[in-house]
Every structure is written in structure tokens, then in C-alpha cells.
Scaffold this motif. Sequence first.
Motif, mmCIF file in Angstrom:
data_model
loop_
_atom_site.group_PDB
_atom_site.id
_atom_site.type_symbol
_atom_site.label_atom_id
_atom_site.label_comp_id
_atom_site.label_asym_id
_atom_site.label_seq_id
_atom_site.Cartn_x
_atom_site.Cartn_y
_atom_site.Cartn_z
ATOM 1 N N ASP A 180 -3.608 3.621 9.126
ATOM 2 C CA ASP A 180 -2.484 3.110 8.329
ATOM 3 C C ASP A 180 -2.867 1.816 7.609
ATOM 4 O O ASP A 180 -2.581 1.649 6.419
ATOM 5 C CB ASP A 180 -1.282 2.872 9.254
ATOM 6 C CG ASP A 180 -0.040 2.407 8.511
ATOM 7 O OD1 ASP A 180 0.183 2.857 7.372
ATOM 8 O OD2 ASP A 180 0.706 1.584 9.073
ATOM 9 N N MET A 181 -3.528 0.893 8.312
ATOM 10 C CA MET A 181 -3.862 -0.387 7.690
ATOM 11 C C MET A 181 -4.902 -0.226 6.587
ATOM 12 O O MET A 181 -4.784 -0.824 5.511
ATOM 13 C CB MET A 181 -4.315 -1.383 8.756
ATOM 14 C CG MET A 181 -3.155 -1.915 9.589
ATOM 15 S SD MET A 181 -3.599 -3.275 10.693
ATOM 16 C CE MET A 181 -4.116 -2.364 12.142
ATOM 17 N N VAL A 182 -5.941 0.570 6.835
ATOM 18 C CA VAL A 182 -6.956 0.786 5.803
ATOM 19 C C VAL A 182 -6.339 1.463 4.579
ATOM 20 O O VAL A 182 -6.603 1.083 3.436
ATOM 21 C CB VAL A 182 -8.122 1.630 6.363
ATOM 22 C CG1 VAL A 182 -9.096 2.009 5.242
ATOM 23 C CG2 VAL A 182 -8.864 0.865 7.454
ATOM 24 N N TYR A 183 -5.498 2.440 4.822
ATOM 25 C CA TYR A 183 -4.858 3.176 3.721
ATOM 26 C C TYR A 183 -3.943 2.264 2.916
ATOM 27 O O TYR A 183 -3.917 2.337 1.676
ATOM 28 C CB TYR A 183 -4.089 4.358 4.301
ATOM 29 C CG TYR A 183 -3.438 5.271 3.285
ATOM 30 C CD1 TYR A 183 -4.057 5.582 2.076
ATOM 31 C CD2 TYR A 183 -2.201 5.848 3.554
ATOM 32 C CE1 TYR A 183 -3.454 6.434 1.165
ATOM 33 C CE2 TYR A 183 -1.594 6.701 2.646
ATOM 34 C CZ TYR A 183 -2.219 6.989 1.457
ATOM 35 O OH TYR A 183 -1.616 7.825 0.548
ATOM 36 N N GLN A 184 -3.209 1.398 3.569
ATOM 37 C CA GLN A 184 -2.345 0.460 2.844
ATOM 38 C C GLN A 184 -3.152 -0.431 1.912
ATOM 39 O O GLN A 184 -2.753 -0.698 0.776
ATOM 40 C CB GLN A 184 -1.577 -0.425 3.832
ATOM 41 C CG GLN A 184 -0.424 0.233 4.541
ATOM 42 C CD GLN A 184 0.339 -0.766 5.381
ATOM 43 O OE1 GLN A 184 0.834 -1.774 4.862
ATOM 44 N NE2 GLN A 184 0.439 -0.518 6.670
ATOM 45 N N ILE A 185 -4.282 -0.914 2.395
ATOM 46 C CA ILE A 185 -5.069 -1.888 1.641
ATOM 47 C C ILE A 185 -5.881 -1.229 0.533
ATOM 48 O O ILE A 185 -5.920 -1.713 -0.600
ATOM 49 C CB ILE A 185 -6.002 -2.668 2.592
ATOM 50 C CG1 ILE A 185 -5.172 -3.487 3.591
ATOM 51 C CG2 ILE A 185 -6.947 -3.584 1.807
ATOM 52 C CD1 ILE A 185 -5.980 -4.038 4.748
#
Length: 338
Positions: free
Chosen positions: A187-192
Motif C-alpha cells: 500500500d505504501m509503495v503504491y501510494q508513493i
Amino acid sequence: MRKLKVIVIGLGHDHAPPIFDSVISQNELFEVAAFAVPKEEELAFSDRIEKYKKLGIPQLSVSEAFAVPGVDAAIIETEERNLCKYAKMAAERGLHIHMDKPGSPDASEFYDLADEIKARGLVFSIGYMYRFNSVIRSAIERAKSGELGKIYSVEVQMSCEHKPEKRKWLARFPGGMMFYLGCHLVDMVYQIQGEPLEIIPCNASINSDGAEDFGMAVFKYENGCSFIKTAAAEPGGFFRRQLVICGEGGTIEIKPLEFEDEKRENGRLDLYTEHREFSSAFNWNDTGTHTVSDMYNRYDGMMQHFAACIRGDEKPLFSVDYEKNLYRLLLKACNAKE
């Protein structure tokens, strides 16, 4: 302001007690009409059942809970394998849904649920608690705004030390630890950084017992690679949970993502976050600027946002389409078929 009338379905998820406690404590927002526990969870989680019965909250069967009149929303906290099953039942009754992460290991169940929710225009909240960590939220927004320059790498780790029984339990999920905790990191990698060009899964079984209790995946982008790691047999892993965002204009290191303080108020889980920032000053000895956050409860903001979205005071942070695509990327990181 009218309280939102909610039911809680399931107590089998690891986050079920703190989510339930958060909702109960925010009695200006929520009225818990009842809770229900699927039969397959009753024996294993009898202590949790007794806790909430002693608080005077009615325990009903699942069918009885869904039949309670005037309910606005359902909070689904079953074991992971049952999340989408009971969330779909709630959606079919027109109830807004908070469901814990990441959803069923059966992809068709997750996609069917998401389509039902979107078609009915319901609020869909998933229990990714780092979305409501103000330090992490700020770092992600700054990276996306261009403040750190071109982002060429995101490194995220989320490990711990589980007992052998828990690690064997991971075998029920595709990718094991990657599905169970790696979902937060995807989720965090995809958001960024958005959609990767390629995902290379590198999951393994530390003890060769069939459960993939070591998870790693590389996300390839045009201008670099990012990676995520999650292990279930790492002493000190909780303290080393971290997010590192590397850009040409600076680096943000958040470590630990969250850590417990010795002092707890009313037994609730209070945490703090540390972060360090580095500029591009070509100083190899730069130790950066270090900050420690105030104490906070990781679930209060999540449930406050859920209530605000139901009331129409706020918009969901993420669309149903985002959640579907996040799930698709997670399956790739798990080396699982859709």
C-alpha cells in the motif's frame, strides 16, 4: 449529532479488540447495537467474547445482528479468510463497511465485494492503520508533491517474531507473511510511486515447514527499484519496522513506524513514531534531523474518518478502484494467481 448505529461481526482478526475498543471509547460517534461471532470462531476467541459481553454489549447470532433495525454500518473483524464473506452480507443489506485488512485470500471474493460496494455507493474502509499515522501520511504527501525531487527508491520493512504456531498459520494464505503483513507495505509503495513496471516476488519459508514466513518483493520502476520485506522470525523486528523514501532532493527515514510506550491509558494501545530527514547537501556525515511524535492511538483516527465519510463530512482517502488495484498488486507480490 446522531450517533451512528453499528454492529461488529467477528472477533478473530488480530486487530479486532483494539478496533472494538476504539469504537466503544468514541461513544459520541458510535452506538454499538450488538456484536456477533461466526460459529467457527467462537471457541478460539471465547475470552474476547466474554470481555465484550461483560461490557453489556448484546451478543447475537450473525443473522440476528444483520436484522437489527436502523443499523448504519458493519465493522467486520473476522479472521482474514472470512472477511469478504461477511462484508458482502453487509453490503447486500446496504450497510457501510469497515473491514480489516487485507481481505479474503480468494481473489474472486474480494473483487465481488468491491463491485457490490461500488454499485451501491457505500463507504468502504479497510484497516490499513498506517494510512492514519500523521508522520507517514505527511511523508507520503511530501514525496508525491515533488518536495523530495524525483523518487527513485522506497524501502519498507515490517517484521516481528511470531511463535511457531502462528507461523504455521500463515500457510493458509498465498504468500504467507507477504499477504498477512506485506499488504501494508505494498500500500505504501503504491501510494508513493504508483503502478510498477514489474513485481518480482522473493518469498520463502525460513524453516521449510510449508509456510512462507519470510516475504520480500522488488517493485521495478523506470528510474529505480523499491523493495518490501516482512519476516515472522526476526528478533527486534517490531522496532526496525521502517519506511525510507529516497529522492534526489532528500531522504525521509521513519523508524520505528510505530512503537509502544510503557504507559498505557485504560489498557489501550498508545504508540509513537520517530523519523529522520536528510537533505542533498553532499555531506556523508550528515545525521539528519530527528523528530519523535506525540503519543497516539493507531485506530482512533481511522474510525473517526469512517464515521465522517458516512456522514458526508469527509471523502474516503481511497476509492474502491484503488483498493481493487492494491489487492491485485498484493497478489503479484505473493506470487499468487488472481
